[in-house]
Motif scaffolding. Structure first.
Motif, mmCIF file in Angstrom:
data_model
loop_
_atom_site.group_PDB
_atom_site.id
_atom_site.type_symbol
_atom_site.label_atom_id
_atom_site.label_comp_id
_atom_site.label_asym_id
_atom_site.label_seq_id
_atom_site.Cartn_x
_atom_site.Cartn_y
_atom_site.Cartn_z
ATOM 1 N N VAL A 153 -37.486 -25.875 -51.302
ATOM 2 C CA VAL A 153 -36.435 -26.754 -51.211
ATOM 3 C C VAL A 153 -35.338 -25.658 -51.500
ATOM 4 O O VAL A 153 -35.352 -25.024 -52.593
ATOM 5 C CB VAL A 153 -36.203 -27.933 -51.976
ATOM 6 N N THR A 154 -34.451 -25.542 -50.633
ATOM 7 C CA THR A 154 -33.248 -24.471 -51.075
ATOM 8 C C THR A 154 -31.923 -25.455 -51.021
ATOM 9 O O THR A 154 -31.847 -26.207 -50.239
ATOM 10 C CB THR A 154 -33.011 -23.656 -49.846
ATOM 11 N N TYR A 155 -31.115 -25.023 -52.117
ATOM 12 C CA TYR A 155 -29.739 -25.576 -52.293
ATOM 13 C C TYR A 155 -28.702 -24.562 -52.269
ATOM 14 O O TYR A 155 -29.128 -23.249 -52.398
ATOM 15 C CB TYR A 155 -29.707 -26.421 -53.471
ATOM 16 N N PRO A 156 -27.352 -24.770 -51.852
ATOM 17 C CA PRO A 156 -26.613 -24.058 -51.756
ATOM 18 C C PRO A 156 -26.242 -23.494 -53.230
ATOM 19 O O PRO A 156 -26.522 -23.961 -54.218
ATOM 20 C CB PRO A 156 -25.188 -25.068 -51.317
ATOM 21 N N GLY A 157 -25.736 -22.164 -53.131
ATOM 22 C CA GLY A 157 -25.816 -21.425 -54.312
ATOM 23 C C GLY A 157 -26.995 -20.507 -54.539
ATOM 24 O O GLY A 157 -27.056 -20.065 -55.856
ATOM 25 N N GLY A 158 -28.056 -20.920 -53.817
ATOM 26 C CA GLY A 158 -29.254 -19.876 -54.139
ATOM 27 C C GLY A 158 -30.423 -20.604 -55.001
ATOM 28 O O GLY A 158 -31.427 -20.148 -54.952
ATOM 29 N N LYS A 159 -30.105 -21.983 -55.400
ATOM 30 C CA LYS A 159 -31.140 -22.530 -56.148
ATOM 31 C C LYS A 159 -32.323 -22.880 -55.212
ATOM 32 O O LYS A 159 -32.097 -23.384 -54.161
ATOM 33 C CB LYS A 159 -30.908 -23.730 -56.978
ATOM 34 N N THR A 160 -33.785 -22.418 -55.585
ATOM 35 C CA THR A 160 -34.914 -22.723 -54.626
ATOM 36 C C THR A 160 -35.895 -23.097 -55.550
ATOM 37 O O THR A 160 -36.195 -22.559 -56.721
ATOM 38 C CB THR A 160 -35.122 -21.500 -54.088
ATOM 39 N N ASP A 161 -36.407 -24.486 -55.128
ATOM 40 C CA ASP A 161 -37.693 -24.915 -55.556
ATOM 41 C C ASP A 161 -38.944 -24.707 -54.885
ATOM 42 O O ASP A 161 -38.851 -24.915 -53.482
ATOM 43 C CB ASP A 161 -37.507 -26.380 -55.938
ATOM 44 N N ARG A 162 -39.882 -24.212 -55.177
ATOM 45 C CA ARG A 162 -41.173 -24.110 -54.606
ATOM 46 C C ARG A 162 -42.322 -24.859 -54.848
ATOM 47 O O ARG A 162 -42.518 -24.907 -56.214
ATOM 48 C CB ARG A 162 -41.640 -22.467 -54.689
ATOM 49 N N TYR A 163 -43.128 -25.269 -54.066
ATOM 50 C CA TYR A 163 -44.376 -26.182 -54.424
ATOM 51 C C TYR A 163 -45.480 -25.613 -53.343
ATOM 52 O O TYR A 163 -45.336 -25.496 -52.357
ATOM 53 C CB TYR A 163 -43.858 -27.787 -54.259
ATOM 54 N N THR A 164 -46.788 -25.640 -54.243
ATOM 55 C CA THR A 164 -47.961 -25.263 -53.778
ATOM 56 C C THR A 164 -48.467 -26.342 -52.658
ATOM 57 O O THR A 164 -49.277 -25.498 -51.755
ATOM 58 C CB THR A 164 -48.785 -24.889 -54.665
ATOM 59 N N GLY A 165 -48.398 -27.428 -52.547
ATOM 60 C CA GLY A 165 -49.047 -28.340 -51.731
ATOM 61 C C GLY A 165 -50.393 -28.580 -52.262
ATOM 62 O O GLY A 165 -50.661 -28.102 -53.442
ATOM 63 N N GLY A 166 -51.247 -29.146 -51.301
ATOM 64 C CA GLY A 166 -52.636 -29.315 -51.585
ATOM 65 C C GLY A 166 -53.337 -30.720 -51.115
ATOM 66 O O GLY A 166 -52.409 -31.130 -50.553
ATOM 67 N N ALA A 167 -54.426 -31.129 -51.631
ATOM 68 C CA ALA A 167 -55.002 -32.220 -51.119
ATOM 69 C C ALA A 167 -54.543 -33.434 -52.088
ATOM 70 O O ALA A 167 -54.258 -33.245 -53.332
ATOM 71 C CB ALA A 167 -56.463 -31.980 -51.148
ATOM 72 N N ALA A 168 -54.317 -34.585 -51.542
ATOM 73 C CA ALA A 168 -53.668 -35.744 -52.097
ATOM 74 C C ALA A 168 -54.505 -37.036 -51.626
ATOM 75 O O ALA A 168 -55.165 -36.915 -50.435
ATOM 76 C CB ALA A 168 -52.574 -35.999 -52.268
ATOM 77 N N ARG A 169 -54.571 -37.998 -52.412
ATOM 78 C CA ARG A 169 -55.035 -39.429 -51.963
ATOM 79 C C ARG A 169 -54.286 -40.456 -52.548
ATOM 80 O O ARG A 169 -54.007 -40.688 -53.565
ATOM 81 C CB ARG A 169 -56.554 -39.524 -52.516
ATOM 82 N N ASP A 170 -53.778 -41.351 -51.554
ATOM 83 C CA ASP A 170 -52.859 -42.597 -51.636
ATOM 84 C C ASP A 170 -53.560 -43.656 -51.345
ATOM 85 O O ASP A 170 -54.032 -43.835 -50.592
ATOM 86 C CB ASP A 170 -51.601 -42.392 -51.232
ATOM 87 N N ARG A 171 -52.773 -44.694 -51.870
ATOM 88 C CA ARG A 171 -53.136 -46.076 -51.182
ATOM 89 C C ARG A 171 -51.873 -46.991 -51.029
ATOM 90 O O ARG A 171 -50.906 -46.866 -51.769
ATOM 91 C CB ARG A 171 -54.121 -46.988 -52.228
ATOM 92 N N LEU A 172 -51.871 -47.353 -49.706
ATOM 93 C CA LEU A 172 -50.683 -48.342 -49.188
ATOM 94 C C LEU A 172 -51.241 -49.800 -49.347
ATOM 95 O O LEU A 172 -52.414 -50.020 -48.762
ATOM 96 C CB LEU A 172 -49.932 -48.095 -48.164
ATOM 97 N N VAL A 173 -50.305 -50.696 -49.766
ATOM 98 C CA VAL A 173 -50.942 -52.170 -49.914
ATOM 99 C C VAL A 173 -49.846 -52.516 -48.579
ATOM 100 O O VAL A 173 -48.447 -52.638 -48.678
ATOM 101 C CB VAL A 173 -50.694 -53.035 -50.964
ATOM 102 N N LEU A 174 -50.246 -53.034 -47.493
ATOM 103 C CA LEU A 174 -49.492 -53.672 -46.290
ATOM 104 C C LEU A 174 -49.698 -55.025 -46.318
ATOM 105 O O LEU A 174 -50.639 -55.682 -46.073
ATOM 106 C CB LEU A 174 -49.989 -52.930 -45.048
#
Length: 190
Positions: A153-174
């Motif tokens: 994620v890059t913001y004006p002014g040069g601030k940058t956040d980096r994330y490695t990603g990876g495997a995940a598990r979620d549950r939706l109740v519909l």
């Protein structure tokens, strides 16, 4: 926040979803997993003319297969939000009681308000497992696993956040509606 946090923080879903702030849903009964073909991640560059994904007809069915199709559509909308910073299509799918959904879409709005840009972070579904919940309203829970690509994620002014990603598990109740489904709860699973 676990393995999911890096991939979701930029979208704003990590804090919201890992908080598990909505009411707990009854535990789903075990059912066989539905194997998912890995979906290739779209190009992660934002495009102002990119149209939101169209919900497939199969996602309207009030069946386990319909709930699985709807969950795939939700993931497509998460990816759309990464690419465009437009959470409105995803917002329309959540009930007012899904606090984690609202927190996530508010995070997307915040990145957009700060004129940030997201690169990467897209989700690829690996498996989906639906199960009916034995409670009024005939909801279906869909537990799904996915891989989240590395993200920046890059913001004006040069601030940058980096994330490695990876495997995940979620549950939706519909919960079923006259036009298909709504997300009543979104939970990040260990």
């Amino acid at each position: 926040m676990g393995k999911l946090a890096p991939a979701l923080t930029a979208l704003g879903l990590a804090a919201a979803l890992s908080a598990c702030g909505s009411e707990a849903a009854p535990a789903p009964a075990p059912t066989p997993s539905v194997a998912a073909s890995p979906t290739p991640s779209p190009t992660p560059t934002a495009s102002p003319t990119l149209a939101p994904p169209v919900m497939p007809e199969a996602a309207n069915a009030h069946t386990e297969a319909g709930a699985v199709a709807f969950t795939r559509y939700v993931v497509d909308l998460v990816n759309y939000s990464f690419r465009t910073l437009d959470p409105r299509p995803l917002e329309r799918l959540a009930t007012k009681y899904c606090k984690n959904c609202r927190g996530g879409t508010d995070g997307v709005k915040e990145i957009a308000a700060q004129r940030g840009a997201v690169s990467g972070g897209l989700w690829t579904v690996k498996s989906l497992q639906p199960s009916r919940l034995n409670v009024p309203g005939d909801p279906i829970a869909v537990t799904f696993t996915f891989d989240a690509a590395p993200e920046m994620v890059t913001y004006p002014g040069g601030k940058t956040d980096r994330y490695t990603g990876g495997a995940a598990r979620d549950r939706l109740v519909l919960t079923p509606t006259s036009s298909g489904w709504q997300i009543a709860d979104w939970t990040v699973l260990p």
